[in-house]
Design a protein around this motif. Structure first.
Motif, mmCIF file in Angstrom:
data_model
loop_
_atom_site.group_PDB
_atom_site.id
_atom_site.type_symbol
_atom_site.label_atom_id
_atom_site.label_comp_id
_atom_site.label_asym_id
_atom_site.label_seq_id
_atom_site.Cartn_x
_atom_site.Cartn_y
_atom_site.Cartn_z
ATOM 1 N N GLY A 156 -4.377 3.028 -38.404
ATOM 2 C CA GLY A 156 -4.414 4.436 -38.030
ATOM 3 C C GLY A 156 -5.483 4.765 -37.004
ATOM 4 O O GLY A 156 -5.475 5.856 -36.431
ATOM 5 N N THR A 157 -6.415 3.848 -36.769
ATOM 6 C CA THR A 157 -7.430 4.078 -35.754
ATOM 7 C C THR A 157 -6.742 4.305 -34.416
ATOM 8 O O THR A 157 -5.838 3.555 -34.043
ATOM 9 N N THR A 158 -7.156 5.331 -33.717
ATOM 10 C CA THR A 158 -6.528 5.684 -32.449
ATOM 11 C C THR A 158 -7.603 5.895 -31.396
ATOM 12 O O THR A 158 -8.623 6.519 -31.661
ATOM 13 N N LEU A 159 -7.365 5.336 -30.207
ATOM 14 C CA LEU A 159 -8.319 5.431 -29.106
ATOM 15 C C LEU A 159 -7.596 5.720 -27.807
ATOM 16 O O LEU A 159 -6.472 5.277 -27.607
ATOM 17 N N VAL A 160 -8.282 6.426 -26.922
ATOM 18 C CA VAL A 160 -7.847 6.528 -25.543
ATOM 19 C C VAL A 160 -8.622 5.437 -24.827
ATOM 20 O O VAL A 160 -9.846 5.495 -24.727
ATOM 21 N N ALA A 161 -7.930 4.406 -24.375
ATOM 22 C CA ALA A 161 -8.576 3.197 -23.842
ATOM 23 C C ALA A 161 -8.708 3.262 -22.329
ATOM 24 O O ALA A 161 -8.102 2.487 -21.605
ATOM 25 N N ARG A 162 -9.529 4.185 -21.856
ATOM 26 C CA ARG A 162 -9.679 4.382 -20.416
ATOM 27 C C ARG A 162 -10.868 3.640 -19.821
ATOM 28 O O ARG A 162 -10.989 3.546 -18.609
ATOM 29 N N ASP A 163 -11.771 3.130 -20.651
ATOM 30 C CA ASP A 163 -12.931 2.426 -20.103
ATOM 31 C C ASP A 163 -13.080 1.063 -20.785
ATOM 32 O O ASP A 163 -12.410 0.776 -21.768
ATOM 33 N N GLU A 164 -13.946 0.244 -20.238
ATOM 34 C CA GLU A 164 -14.100 -1.126 -20.751
ATOM 35 C C GLU A 164 -14.503 -1.154 -22.215
ATOM 36 O O GLU A 164 -14.026 -1.994 -22.982
ATOM 37 N N GLU A 165 -15.389 -0.248 -22.614
ATOM 38 C CA GLU A 165 -15.849 -0.212 -24.011
ATOM 39 C C GLU A 165 -14.693 0.090 -24.960
ATOM 40 O O GLU A 165 -14.535 -0.556 -25.992
ATOM 41 N N ALA A 166 -13.877 1.064 -24.604
ATOM 42 C CA ALA A 166 -12.734 1.417 -25.454
ATOM 43 C C ALA A 166 -11.722 0.276 -25.503
ATOM 44 O O ALA A 166 -11.170 -0.018 -26.568
ATOM 45 N N VAL A 167 -11.495 -0.383 -24.376
ATOM 46 C CA VAL A 167 -10.567 -1.518 -24.354
ATOM 47 C C VAL A 167 -11.096 -2.635 -25.248
ATOM 48 O O VAL A 167 -10.346 -3.240 -26.019
ATOM 49 N N ALA A 168 -12.400 -2.898 -25.190
ATOM 50 C CA ALA A 168 -13.000 -3.927 -26.045
ATOM 51 C C ALA A 168 -12.826 -3.569 -27.519
ATOM 52 O O ALA A 168 -12.548 -4.448 -28.356
ATOM 53 N N ARG A 169 -12.970 -2.295 -27.867
ATOM 54 C CA ARG A 169 -12.772 -1.861 -29.261
ATOM 55 C C ARG A 169 -11.326 -2.076 -29.698
ATOM 56 O O ARG A 169 -11.065 -2.493 -30.826
ATOM 57 N N VAL A 170 -10.390 -1.804 -28.791
ATOM 58 C CA VAL A 170 -8.967 -1.998 -29.092
ATOM 59 C C VAL A 170 -8.689 -3.472 -29.364
ATOM 60 O O VAL A 170 -8.005 -3.823 -30.335
ATOM 61 N N VAL A 171 -9.221 -4.340 -28.518
ATOM 62 C CA VAL A 171 -9.017 -5.778 -28.705
ATOM 63 C C VAL A 171 -9.630 -6.222 -30.042
ATOM 64 O O VAL A 171 -8.999 -6.965 -30.800
ATOM 65 N N ALA A 172 -10.820 -5.728 -30.348
ATOM 66 C CA ALA A 172 -11.474 -6.092 -31.624
ATOM 67 C C ALA A 172 -10.626 -5.620 -32.812
ATOM 68 O O ALA A 172 -10.466 -6.355 -33.787
ATOM 69 N N LEU A 173 -10.079 -4.404 -32.717
ATOM 70 C CA LEU A 173 -9.214 -3.905 -33.791
ATOM 71 C C LEU A 173 -7.984 -4.793 -33.945
ATOM 72 O O LEU A 173 -7.564 -5.092 -35.057
ATOM 73 N N GLY A 174 -7.417 -5.170 -32.817
ATOM 74 C CA GLY A 174 -6.227 -6.019 -32.857
ATOM 75 C C GLY A 174 -6.507 -7.369 -33.497
ATOM 76 O O GLY A 174 -5.678 -7.898 -34.237
ATOM 77 N N ARG A 175 -7.669 -7.909 -33.223
ATOM 78 C CA ARG A 175 -8.029 -9.198 -33.829
ATOM 79 C C ARG A 175 -8.232 -9.041 -35.330
ATOM 80 O O ARG A 175 -7.918 -9.958 -36.096
ATOM 81 N N GLN A 176 -8.754 -7.899 -35.768
ATOM 82 C CA GLN A 176 -8.945 -7.658 -37.198
ATOM 83 C C GLN A 176 -7.602 -7.549 -37.904
ATOM 84 O O GLN A 176 -7.472 -7.921 -39.069
ATOM 85 N N GLU A 177 -6.610 -7.006 -37.211
ATOM 86 C CA GLU A 177 -5.277 -6.821 -37.809
ATOM 87 C C GLU A 177 -4.545 -8.144 -37.971
ATOM 88 O O GLU A 177 -3.679 -8.259 -38.826
ATOM 89 N N ALA A 178 -4.900 -9.125 -37.151
ATOM 90 C CA ALA A 178 -4.172 -10.408 -37.170
ATOM 91 C C ALA A 178 -4.414 -11.190 -38.446
ATOM 92 O O ALA A 178 -5.277 -11.024 -39.201
#
Length: 121
Positions: free
Chosen positions: A99-121
């Protein structure tokens, strides 16, 4: 994980490439072709902790004729206007399975998205 993108947007392409490079499973939603409903937008802005006008792209909203007050009373009108004019929605928006939701417009937000995705795996 779902990512809402406009393929013509460089920030969307960057976020999508980061997910792919990291091997993060995701679903792509081309939100201009498959616009979110007002209810879907309401859920997204709630998860973001924002209001609909906070995820509006100012220039595109003006071009679409969205000229609404930024008040709680106008919230439903904002959601309907953004659903009818998806080009006016900020992008990319990423929603993780938790349910975590982000607007991934900057490098920091993109890094958080990737980290979340790795946690989901």
């Amino acid at each position: 994980m779902e990512i809402w993108i406009n393929p013509a947007c460089s920030k969307c392409r960057t976020a999508l490439r980061a997910l792919e490079d990291a091997g993060v499973e995701h679903t792509v939603r081309r939100y201009l072709e498959d616009p979110p409903s007002a209810a879907e937008l309401a859920a997204v802005v709630e998860r973001l902790g924002l209001e609909p006008w906070d995820v509006a792209r100012a220039a595109e909203a003006r071009e679409a004729g969205i000229d609404l007050p930024r008040t709680p009373e106008a919230r439903a009108d904002w959601l309907a206007a953004l659903a009818a004019n998806p080009r006016a929605i900020q992008r990319p928006i990423v929603t993780a399975d938790d349910g975590t939701t982000l607007v991934a417009r900057d490098e920091e937000a993109v890094a958080r998205v990737v980290a979340l995705g790795r946690q989901e795996a």
